[in-house]
Design an enzyme around this catalytic site. Sequence first.
Site, PDB file in Angstrom:
ATOM      1  N   ASP A 180      37.607  38.102  33.791  1.00  0.00           N
ATOM      2  CA  ASP A 180      37.518  38.705  35.120  1.00  0.00           C
ATOM      3  C   ASP A 180      37.824  37.684  36.225  1.00  0.00           C
ATOM      4  OD1 ASP A 180      37.012  40.616  36.979  1.00  0.00           O
ATOM      5  OD2 ASP A 180      34.911  40.929  36.453  1.00  0.00           O
ATOM      6  N   ASP A 181      38.805  37.998  37.047  1.00  0.00           N
ATOM      7  CA  ASP A 181      39.148  37.159  38.219  1.00  0.00           C
ATOM      8  C   ASP A 181      39.664  35.762  37.855  1.00  0.00           C
ATOM      9  OD1 ASP A 181      38.315  39.232  39.818  1.00  0.00           O
ATOM     10  OD2 ASP A 181      36.707  38.130  40.815  1.00  0.00           O
ATOM     11  N   CYS A 195      40.203  44.332  40.615  1.00  0.00           N
ATOM     12  CA  CYS A 195      39.828  44.793  39.273  1.00  0.00           C
ATOM     13  C   CYS A 195      40.043  46.283  39.047  1.00  0.00           C
ATOM     14  CB  CYS A 195      38.355  44.543  38.947  1.00  0.00           C
ATOM     15  SG  CYS A 195      37.603  43.110  39.653  1.00  0.00           S
ATOM     16  N   LYS A 216      32.538  44.386  30.464  1.00  0.00           N
ATOM     17  CA  LYS A 216      32.729  45.188  31.679  1.00  0.00           C
ATOM     18  C   LYS A 216      33.543  46.456  31.440  1.00  0.00           C
ATOM     19  CE  LYS A 216      34.960  44.610  36.227  1.00  0.00           C
ATOM     20  NZ  LYS A 216      35.165  43.592  37.290  1.00  0.00           N
ATOM     21  N   HIS A 225      34.889  49.481  33.769  1.00  0.00           N
ATOM     22  CA  HIS A 225      35.000  49.674  35.220  1.00  0.00           C
ATOM     23  C   HIS A 225      35.716  50.984  35.479  1.00  0.00           C
ATOM     24  CE1 HIS A 225      35.770  47.372  39.265  1.00  0.00           C
ATOM     25  NE2 HIS A 225      34.886  48.317  39.376  1.00  0.00           N
ATOM     26  N   HIS A 256      33.959  35.914  37.035  1.00  0.00           N
ATOM     27  CA  HIS A 256      33.610  36.575  38.297  1.00  0.00           C
ATOM     28  C   HIS A 256      32.325  35.935  38.846  1.00  0.00           C
ATOM     29  CE1 HIS A 256      32.752  39.872  41.076  1.00  0.00           C
ATOM     30  NE2 HIS A 256      33.869  40.484  40.715  1.00  0.00           N
ATOM     31  N   ASP A 288      42.576  40.140  35.074  1.00  0.00           N
ATOM     32  CA  ASP A 288      42.774  41.466  35.677  1.00  0.00           C
ATOM     33  C   ASP A 288      43.381  41.391  37.070  1.00  0.00           C
ATOM     34  OD1 ASP A 288      40.498  40.321  36.717  1.00  0.00           O
ATOM     35  OD2 ASP A 288      39.298  42.137  36.654  1.00  0.00           O
ATOM     36  N   ASN A 289      43.315  40.225  37.680  1.00  0.00           N
ATOM     37  CA  ASN A 289      43.929  39.975  39.003  1.00  0.00           C
ATOM     38  C   ASN A 289      43.872  38.471  39.225  1.00  0.00           C
ATOM     39  OD1 ASN A 289      40.971  41.545  39.721  1.00  0.00           O
ATOM     40  ND2 ASN A 289      41.173  39.425  40.369  1.00  0.00           N
ATOM     41  N   LYS A 333      43.210  36.880  44.945  1.00  0.00           N
ATOM     42  CA  LYS A 333      42.673  38.225  44.717  1.00  0.00           C
ATOM     43  C   LYS A 333      42.661  39.024  46.024  1.00  0.00           C
ATOM     44  CE  LYS A 333      38.586  40.665  42.997  1.00  0.00           C
ATOM     45  NZ  LYS A 333      37.220  40.580  42.477  1.00  0.00           N
TER      46      LYS A 333
END
Length: 500
Positions: free
Chosen positions: A31-32, A69, A122, A124, A212, A271-272, A290
Amino acid sequence: MNTVIFTLLLLVSGNVLGQEKPPHIIFIVVDDLGWNDVGYNNPVFKTPTIDRLAGSGVKLLNYYVASHCLPSRNMLMTGRHAIQLGIQRHGFGYHPRSLPLDETTIAQPLKQVGYSTHIIGKWHCGFYSDNCLPHNRGFDTFFGFVGAGIEHYTHSDHFNHMHNLRKNDDCIAKQYIGKYSTTIYANEGKNIINAHDQNKPFFLYLSFSAVHTPLEVPSSYLKQYESTIYDEDRRTYAAMTSCVDEAIANITEALEEKDMLKNSIIVFTSDNGGAVERSAGSNWPLRGGKHTIWEGGVKAVGFVYGELLPHHSRGTENTGLMHITDWFPTLVTLAGANPHVGKKLYGVDQWKMVTGEGKSRRDDVLIELVKDNKASTRYRTGIFKNHPFDITTRAAMKMGKWKLLTGPIGGASDWVKPKEMNSEHSVIEDPDFDATRMVRLYNIEDDPTETTDLSEINHHIVAEMLAKLHNFSKETLLGQSRIFPRANFDGMGECISPWV
Ligand SMILES: *[C@@H]1O[C@H](CO)[C@@H](O)[C@H](O)[C@H]1NC(C)=O
Ligand SMILES: *[C@@H]1O[C@H](CO)[C@@H](O)[C@H](O)[C@H]1NC(C)=O
């Protein structure tokens, strides 16, 4: 499905790898994670397992995701574009919203051809009703949390501090308080692998809550950065990444011990882009981060590893254009299933590109188009002011080497050097930056860091790309709005749970 039918299906559909058994698929999302936050792009970071897997797999160097995300996660699950899902802008929050229930998740076609399907971490894609949860949408098991993020030791939500860790329908947060998220997920992954019948195909979506925010990590991972990263946040962030790396090492070891690794495809992706402004991520030398449509927000770290990859492709860097929606048809086809079982996909099967046996099946990619995110109409000036595509709309797309950006960028437009040894002069501003400018064009092949806007001298390219955006905009759903009433937390019990 009984095994005779299953075998027949495989014989009929064949499978792309030309082998009897479909591959195990391990899909890892960090994540991130920023472009500059893996060892192979930044030697200060210690990620030996990621580097080894990427180095003997296929690194994707022209691979795009959304700028945050929510759209990325939902595109990944469906192979459909955020514009087709109406999931572009606002988070679901605690509103009764989700990945629409008539969409097909990647776990569904895999399950149909006999895969065991698991998600850890996660999810989402919404949770207002039981139907939204992954174990009711094609996954056999769900161990993880709903929503956007959690605190890594308390497993509670940032917003209301309610617990948020479940196993299918059970709230299990209490027994894990004080234990670190990444380690818990790795252990659960090992348990699932150990319990798995290796003759049956296996799908694991391993969706880390790291890296994250909040920046939290067991202190043992910090030591290796004492003399290389002075900035405390950046050091913690790097240590979180190293812990993820160790988790991946543990998972691959478990696969190896079960003799499953040789028949596995491992996909790794962010994811980003890294959250430069709100966290300690870095996308250097790319511009922005981001939430922006600069490369730092939307060009992701990604690779594919597997002993099933043909030898000539292993250890290569692939510059074919790829999009996050492409995983759905690529992996589903690889599994011997039919990806076209639901609505029209935006993703295309890129296995031939990944293996170096063909070119990318894309000439262009729509990165983002958010109809209800517009700049002031005052800025609708210049020769494209009357174009059918409203240039004040936030959008980004690539066509070959060209990248076009329109409307609001969505955050800072600086190049930010990682705060590692030096905390000074880390931000490089663009002295010519003009926020009222609605059309920007970059040649990403020659200028991957987006320094020189070429829109004024390439009107024909801009016009062609705007025409494509106009076509996309006709297919674009408005972002789902925030429906009310919001969740009623009182009746939920200990964990955040469906309430409808
Ligand atoms: C990896 O496995 C080792 C050995 O079992 C364990 O000590 C360590 O905590 C695990 N790491 C993670 C991140 O799960
Ligand atoms: C836009 O769509 C129309 C109708 O499908 C098509 O004829 C045209 O070529 C498209 N334009 C671009 C630039 O792709």
